[in-house]
Design a protein around this motif. Structure first.
Motif, PDB file in Angstrom:
ATOM      1  N   ALA A 212      69.021  72.070  20.597  1.00 20.30           N
ATOM      2  CA  ALA A 212      67.963  71.823  19.559  1.00 20.30           C
ATOM      3  C   ALA A 212      67.841  72.838  18.603  1.00 20.30           C
ATOM      4  CB  ALA A 212      66.638  71.358  20.318  1.00 20.30           C
ATOM      5  N   SER A 213      68.026  73.953  18.791  1.00 24.79           N
ATOM      6  CA  SER A 213      67.898  75.096  17.938  1.00 24.79           C
ATOM      7  C   SER A 213      69.161  75.543  17.292  1.00 24.79           C
ATOM      8  CB  SER A 213      67.305  76.558  18.550  1.00 24.79           C
ATOM      9  OG  SER A 213      67.982  76.995  19.626  1.00 24.79           O
ATOM     10  N   ALA A 214      70.503  74.824  17.483  1.00 24.18           N
ATOM     11  CA  ALA A 214      71.667  75.319  17.069  1.00 24.18           C
ATOM     12  C   ALA A 214      71.592  75.001  15.400  1.00 24.18           C
ATOM     13  CB  ALA A 214      72.664  74.738  18.007  1.00 24.18           C
ATOM     14  N   LYS A 215      72.291  75.886  14.786  1.00 22.35           N
ATOM     15  CA  LYS A 215      72.554  75.482  13.386  1.00 22.35           C
ATOM     16  C   LYS A 215      73.594  74.355  13.074  1.00 22.35           C
ATOM     17  CE  LYS A 215      71.556  77.119   9.778  1.00 22.35           C
ATOM     18  NZ  LYS A 215      71.478  78.109   8.518  1.00 22.35           N
ATOM     19  N   ILE A 216      74.630  74.646  14.006  1.00 28.78           N
ATOM     20  CA  ILE A 216      75.854  73.730  14.164  1.00 28.78           C
ATOM     21  C   ILE A 216      76.158  73.047  15.261  1.00 28.78           C
ATOM     22  CG2 ILE A 216      78.495  73.749  13.437  1.00 28.78           C
ATOM     23  CD1 ILE A 216      78.001  76.019  11.475  1.00 28.78           C
ATOM     24  N   LYS A 267      68.160  65.300  23.734  1.00 28.27           N
ATOM     25  CA  LYS A 267      67.472  65.891  22.768  1.00 28.27           C
ATOM     26  C   LYS A 267      67.543  65.576  21.450  1.00 28.27           C
ATOM     27  CE  LYS A 267      67.414  70.456  25.426  1.00 28.27           C
ATOM     28  NZ  LYS A 267      68.257  71.122  26.038  1.00 28.27           N
ATOM     29  N   THR A 268      66.560  65.686  20.860  1.00 26.97           N
ATOM     30  CA  THR A 268      66.282  65.412  19.125  1.00 26.97           C
ATOM     31  C   THR A 268      66.734  66.646  18.692  1.00 26.97           C
ATOM     32  OG1 THR A 268      64.462  64.157  19.678  1.00 26.97           O
ATOM     33  CG2 THR A 268      64.842  64.886  17.524  1.00 26.97           C
ATOM     34  N   VAL A 269      67.912  66.582  17.545  1.00 22.72           N
ATOM     35  CA  VAL A 269      68.349  67.532  16.976  1.00 22.72           C
ATOM     36  C   VAL A 269      68.487  67.471  15.406  1.00 22.72           C
ATOM     37  CG1 VAL A 269      69.861  68.370  18.983  1.00 22.72           C
ATOM     38  CG2 VAL A 269      70.798  66.862  17.231  1.00 22.72           C
ATOM     39  N   ARG A 270      68.281  68.576  14.896  1.00 18.68           N
ATOM     40  CA  ARG A 270      68.453  68.496  13.187  1.00 18.68           C
ATOM     41  C   ARG A 270      69.128  69.701  12.567  1.00 18.68           C
ATOM     42  NH1 ARG A 270      63.114  67.889  10.263  1.00 18.68           N
ATOM     43  NH2 ARG A 270      62.740  66.184  11.739  1.00 18.68           N
ATOM     44  N   PRO A 271      70.320  69.799  13.307  1.00 20.10           N
ATOM     45  CA  PRO A 271      71.379  71.140  12.532  1.00 20.10           C
ATOM     46  C   PRO A 271      71.520  70.740  11.232  1.00 20.10           C
ATOM     47  CG  PRO A 271      72.455  69.591  13.759  1.00 20.10           C
ATOM     48  CD  PRO A 271      71.307  69.132  13.774  1.00 20.10           C
ATOM     49  N   ALA A 272      71.832  71.846  10.530  1.00 19.32           N
ATOM     50  CA  ALA A 272      72.391  72.043   9.155  1.00 19.32           C
ATOM     51  C   ALA A 272      73.866  71.039   9.235  1.00 19.32           C
ATOM     52  CB  ALA A 272      73.008  73.487   8.884  1.00 19.32           C
ATOM     53  N   VAL A 273      74.564  71.161  10.223  1.00 24.76           N
ATOM     54  CA  VAL A 273      75.824  70.141  10.318  1.00 24.76           C
ATOM     55  C   VAL A 273      76.024  69.735  11.710  1.00 24.76           C
ATOM     56  CG1 VAL A 273      78.128  70.258   9.903  1.00 24.76           C
ATOM     57  CG2 VAL A 273      76.921  71.718   8.597  1.00 24.76           C
ATOM     58  N   TYR A 274      76.334  68.565  11.607  1.00 27.39           N
ATOM     59  CA  TYR A 274      76.529  67.823  12.964  1.00 27.39           C
ATOM     60  C   TYR A 274      77.847  67.116  12.912  1.00 27.39           C
ATOM     61  CZ  TYR A 274      75.286  64.837  17.277  1.00 27.39           C
ATOM     62  OH  TYR A 274      75.593  64.454  18.294  1.00 27.39           O
ATOM     63  N   GLY A 281      78.038  55.806  18.080  1.00 29.79           N
ATOM     64  CA  GLY A 281      76.882  55.994  17.399  1.00 29.79           C
ATOM     65  C   GLY A 281      75.791  54.718  17.714  1.00 29.79           C
ATOM     66  N   ALA A 282      75.818  54.757  19.270  1.00 29.11           N
ATOM     67  CA  ALA A 282      74.742  53.708  19.849  1.00 29.11           C
ATOM     68  C   ALA A 282      73.378  54.187  19.121  1.00 29.11           C
ATOM     69  CB  ALA A 282      74.531  53.717  21.447  1.00 29.11           C
ATOM     70  N   ILE A 283      72.562  53.035  18.838  1.00 28.05           N
ATOM     71  CA  ILE A 283      71.264  53.393  18.206  1.00 28.05           C
ATOM     72  C   ILE A 283      70.478  54.489  19.251  1.00 28.05           C
ATOM     73  CG2 ILE A 283      70.030  51.567  19.705  1.00 28.05           C
ATOM     74  CD1 ILE A 283      69.361  51.642  15.885  1.00 28.05           C
ATOM     75  N   GLN A 284      70.783  54.711  20.378  1.00 31.61           N
ATOM     76  CA  GLN A 284      70.192  55.728  21.209  1.00 31.61           C
ATOM     77  C   GLN A 284      70.407  57.100  20.694  1.00 31.61           C
ATOM     78  OE1 GLN A 284      71.223  52.840  22.371  1.00 31.61           O
ATOM     79  NE2 GLN A 284      70.081  52.000  24.176  1.00 31.61           N
ATOM     80  N   HIS A 285      71.855  57.246  20.245  1.00 31.08           N
ATOM     81  CA  HIS A 285      72.306  58.325  19.944  1.00 31.08           C
ATOM     82  C   HIS A 285      71.705  58.624  18.690  1.00 31.08           C
ATOM     83  CE1 HIS A 285      75.048  61.857  20.216  1.00 31.08           C
ATOM     84  NE2 HIS A 285      75.237  61.411  18.803  1.00 31.08           N
ATOM     85  N   LEU A 286      71.893  57.802  17.665  1.00 29.03           N
ATOM     86  CA  LEU A 286      71.483  57.943  16.314  1.00 29.03           C
ATOM     87  C   LEU A 286      69.936  58.368  16.154  1.00 29.03           C
ATOM     88  CD1 LEU A 286      72.951  54.935  14.386  1.00 29.03           C
ATOM     89  CD2 LEU A 286      74.163  57.200  14.965  1.00 29.03           C
ATOM     90  N   ALA A 287      69.214  57.805  17.138  1.00 35.85           N
ATOM     91  CA  ALA A 287      67.785  58.307  17.164  1.00 35.85           C
ATOM     92  C   ALA A 287      67.697  59.674  17.269  1.00 35.85           C
ATOM     93  CB  ALA A 287      67.072  57.501  18.016  1.00 35.85           C
ATOM     94  N   GLY A 288      68.695  60.510  17.991  1.00 36.55           N
ATOM     95  CA  GLY A 288      68.391  61.780  18.130  1.00 36.55           C
ATOM     96  C   GLY A 288      68.989  62.807  17.170  1.00 36.55           C
ATOM     97  N   MET A 289      69.845  62.232  16.352  1.00 35.08           N
ATOM     98  CA  MET A 289      70.451  63.221  15.596  1.00 35.08           C
ATOM     99  C   MET A 289      70.505  62.777  14.063  1.00 35.08           C
ATOM    100  SD  MET A 289      73.092  60.977  14.966  1.00 35.08           S
ATOM    101  CE  MET A 289      74.477  61.839  14.106  1.00 35.08           C
TER     102      MET A 289
END
Lengths: 334, 260
Positions: A212-216, A267-274, A281-289
Motif C-alpha cells: 500500500a505504500s509502494a510508489k510503483i 489491499k487498496t493501493v494508489r501508487p504513482a505507477v501500477y 481486471g475483475a471488478i474486485q481487483h479494479l476496486a483496489g487499484m
C-alpha cells in the motif's frame, strides 16, 4: 436523542508498539476536512502504553487535541481493554463522529463499541462527506464484492461511526507549527471483565513489504501463471524500484502470499505507477487499484476489463514484454 | 460441550456481473452459497466435536431458502439447525442483525459461539463482535487456530497484519473465524441422504423476546440512502503491438510521467 449535544470529530489513532500507524494520519487528515466543514474540532484518541512521544505528530496532520491514554493495561491490543478505554472517552465527551482504521484492530474494536453504545457503524468506507442540508456524515462503501457502492447515514443515533481502509484517504502535508494540545486522559478499568488473556504476540517476518505504500507496483495475474513468471516480475520491479503485487487468483493458487494481494479482499493501493500484467481486471481487483495515478496494462485479451481503467493499454504477451522492458529500463535508469 | 455456529447464505459475489447497458447488478443466476468464513467456523466446531464430542447447532437468519445451507451443515455433521426468518427482521443492519441473533442465542444452551469473520456480500465483520457485546461475553476475531484442553481452557490463534497473537480464555466466548485457516470437510454421502430427513426449526421474531423496535429496519441505526454502480474512469489509449513496440510505448509513458 438531542443531537445538538454531540459535536467534534474523533479519530482512534492506532499505534502498534508505540508507532502511530499511517492510517491514523490519513484519518486525522480527513477528520480535519470534515471538522472544518462543520466548524468543529478534531480530537485524536491515542491509547497504549508509553505512547506519548509522537503524540504531537497527530497535531501536525490536523488534530486540535490529542487525548493520550497511557496505561499498562493497553500495552498490547486486547478487545475489552481498548473498548473500555475508548468507551469512556466517547461517553464523557459525546463526539458527533468517530473514525477508525479498517485494520484487524479497528474492525475488532469499532463493532464492539458500536454495540456498547447502541449506535450504527459503517465498515470499510472509501468516501466520507458532510451532507449539505443536514450536516450529517455520508459514508460511502463498496458492497457485493465491490460491485456496488452504497452511501449510508446514521440519522438518529450518535456518534456516527465508520471504519476506513488504510491507504484510501490521502494524508495532508504535516505542519509542525500547527497549534494543538496533548491532554492526558485517565480510565478506570473494570479489570474483572478482562476475560481473555494474551499469552504472547508473535511477529512474523512475512517478507512484509507494505504494497500500500509502494510508489510503483508491478502486479501480476493469471497471465503470469507461475512462480517463475513472478520472478521475472520481481526482476522488473527491482530495476524500476517497485514492489511486486498480485491479483486474487494468484493468491488463491498459493503462488503469492496474501499480503501482496490487491483488491477488494486484499489491499487498496494508489501508487504513482501500477503495472497490471496478465490481470484481466475483475471488478474486485479494479476496486483496489483504480485510484492509481498511472495504470499501464499488458494483456493478450484486448477485451479484458483492465483496459477500461488503463492509461496505457498494451495488447501483447506479457511474457515477451516483461524481459525486454527489464533490459531496456536497466539501460535507461543506469 | 455445546457449540452454536452462526452461518449466512450469501450470493457468490465472484459470480456477480454488472449489466453493461443498465449499469445495474445482475443477480439472476448467481448461486447462493454458505458464506466461506462461516463454513470455516463450522469446520472448527466439527473438529471440536470429533475430538471431544460436542453438540453442534447451526443458526442462520435469512429468507426461507436459507434452509439450503442448514441442510448442507447437517450433511457436514451439524446436529441441530435453526432458521430465524420473519418479515420483521428484514432490512436489518449489523446492529439489528446482531441483536436478533443474540436474542436467539439467549433461548439456547451453549458453551461457545462460533461465527465467520465476515460475509462476502457485506464484508463488514461486525455482526460477531456486536453479538458478543449484546451477550456480555468476550470475542476473539480473525481466528486462525483453536485448541481445547478437554477440561475448560481454550487457546486461540488470532491473526493480524504483522503476525499473530495467542490468547486464552475459560468460560463462554464468541469466536469469528477465517476461511483460510481450515479446509472445510465435504458433505458425507450418508450425511446428504439424512440431511433432508432432519428437522430444521423455524423461528419467528416472536421467539426472540425482544421489542420489535430493536429488530429489522426499525432497529437499524444506519440507513442506506443511495446505492450505485461505480463509475470507472475513462480508458486511455490501447495499442495492439509487438513486444518491441510495447516497450517503446511503456518507456515513453514512464518518461512522460517523470518516473524515469
Amino acid at each position: 436523542m438531542d443531537k445538538s449535544q454531540y459535536k467534534d470529530v474523533y479519530v482512534f489513532a492506532e499505534q502498534r508498539d508505540g508507532a502511530i500507524q499511517s492510517v491514523a494520519y490519513e484519518l486525522v487528515s480527513k477528520a480535519r476536512v470534515l471538522a472544518d466543514t462543520l466548524g468543529e474540532k478534531v480530537v485524536a484518541i491515542l491509547a497504549g502504553s508509553g505512547i506519548k512521544k509522537d503524540a504531537k505528530s497527530l497535531i501536525a496532520y490536523g488534530a486540535d487535541t490529542v487525548l493520550a491514554i497511557d496505561d499498562a493495561n493497553l500495552k498490547e491490543y486486547v478487545t475489552e481493554q481498548y473498548t473500555q478505554a475508548v468507551y469512556s472517552v466517547i461517553t464523557k465527551f459525546n463526539p458527533s463522529i468517530v473514525l477508525f482504521g479498517a485494520t484487524t484492530i479497528g474492525r475488532d474494536l469499532a463493532p464492539r463499541l458500536a454495540a456498547r453504545l447502541g449506535t450504527g457503524l459503517t465498515a470499510d468506507c472509501t468516501k466520507l462527506e458532510i451532507s449539505e442540508d443536514t450536516k450529517e456524515l455520508q459514508m460511502t462503501r463498496p458492497a457485493f464484492g465491490g460491485n456496488l457502492m452504497a452511501t449510508i447515514m446514521c440519522p438518529n443515533h450518535r456518534p456516527q461511526m465508520s471504519t476506513v481502509r488504510p491507504g484510501v484517504m490521502p494524508k495532508a502535508d504535516p505542519d509542525a507549527n500547527r497549534k494543538g494540545e496533548v491532554v492526558d486522559f485517565k480510565v478506570d478499568f473494570d479489570e474483572a471483565k478482562f476475560a481473555v488473556k494474551l499469552v504472547k504476540t508473535v511477529k512474523e517476518k512475512k517478507n512484509t513489504v507494505d504494497i500500500a505504500s509502494a510508489k510503483i507496483l508491478v502486479s501480476g495475474g493469471r497471465g503470469v501463471g507461475c512462480k517463475e513468471g513472478f520472478e521475472k516480475l520481481q526482476a522488473l520491479a527491482t530495476v524500476i524500484g517497485g514492489e511486486v503485487s498480485s491479483s486474487r487468483a494468484m493468491v488463491d493458487a498459493g503462488i503469492m502470499p496474501h499480503d501482496r494481494q490487491v483488491g477488494q479482499t486484499g489491499k487498496t493501493v494508489r501508487p504513482a505507477v501500477y503495472f497490471a500484467l496478465g490481470i484481466s481486471g475483475a471488478i474486485q481487483h479494479l476496486a483496489g487499484m483504480e485510484e492509481s495515478e498511472t495504470i499501464i496494462a499488458v494483456n493478450k485479451d484486448k477485451f479484458a476489463p483492465i483496459f477500461s481503467v488503463a492509461d496505457l493499454g498494451i495488447v501483447c504477451d506479457l511474457n515477451k514484454v516483461v524481459p525486454l522492458l527489464t533490459e531496456r529500463l536497466k539501460k535507461e535508469i543506469k | 460441550m455445546k457449540i452454536l455456529v452462526c452461518i449466512k447464505q450469501v450470493p457468490d459475489t465472484t459470480e456477480i456481473k454488472i449489466d453493461p447497458v443498465t449499469k445495474t447488478l445482475v443477480r439472476d443466476g448467481v448461486p447462493a452459497i454458505m458464506n466461506p468464513d462461516d463454513k470455516g467456523g463450522l469446520e472448527f466446531a466439527l473438529q471440536l466435536k470429533d475430538k471431544f464430542g460436542a453438540e453442534v447447532t447451526v443458526i442462520t437468519m435469512g429468507l426461507p431458502q436459507a434452509d439450503l445451507i442448514l441442510r448442507e451443515a447437517f450433511a457436514m455433521g451439524a446436529d441441530k439447525a435453526i432458521l430465524l426468518t420473519d418479515r420483521k427482521l428484514g432490512g436489518a443492519d449489523t446492529l439489528a442483525t446482531s441483536k436478533a441473533l443474540a436474542c436467539a442465542a439467549k433461548q439456547l444452551e451453549w458453551d461457545l459461539i462460533i461465527a465467520g469473520r465476515q460475509a462476502i456480500d457485506g464484508d463488514t465483520a461486525q455482526v460477531g463482535p456486536e453479538m458478543a457485546e449484546h451477550l456480555g461475553i468476550p470475542q476473539i476475531s480473525y481466528v486462525a487456530g483453536l485448541e481445547y484442553d478437554g477440561k475448560k481452557k481454550f487457546t486461540v490463534k488470532k491473526e493480524n497484519e504483522d503476525g499473530y497473537q495467542i490468547l486464552e480464555f475459560e468460560g463462554k466466548a464468541l469466536l469469528t473465524c477465517l476461511a483460510s485457516a481450515v479446509k472445510p470437510r465435504y458433505m458425507s454421502v450418508s450425511g446428504i441422504v439424512d440431511a433432508y430427513d432432519k428437522e430444521v426449526e423455524i423461528w419467528g421474531a416472536d421467539k426472540l423476546q425482544v421489542e420489535d423496535t430493536q429488530l429489522g429496519l426499525k432497529g437499524s441505526p444506519t440507513k442506506v440512502v443511495k446505492s450505485f454502480t461505480k463509475e470507472l474512469k475513462q480508458p486511455g489509449e490501447i495499442h495492439e503491438v509487438d513486444a518491441e513496440e510495447a516497450v517503446e510505448l511503456i518507456v515513453a509513458k514512464l518518461k512522460e510521467k517523470h518516473i524515469i
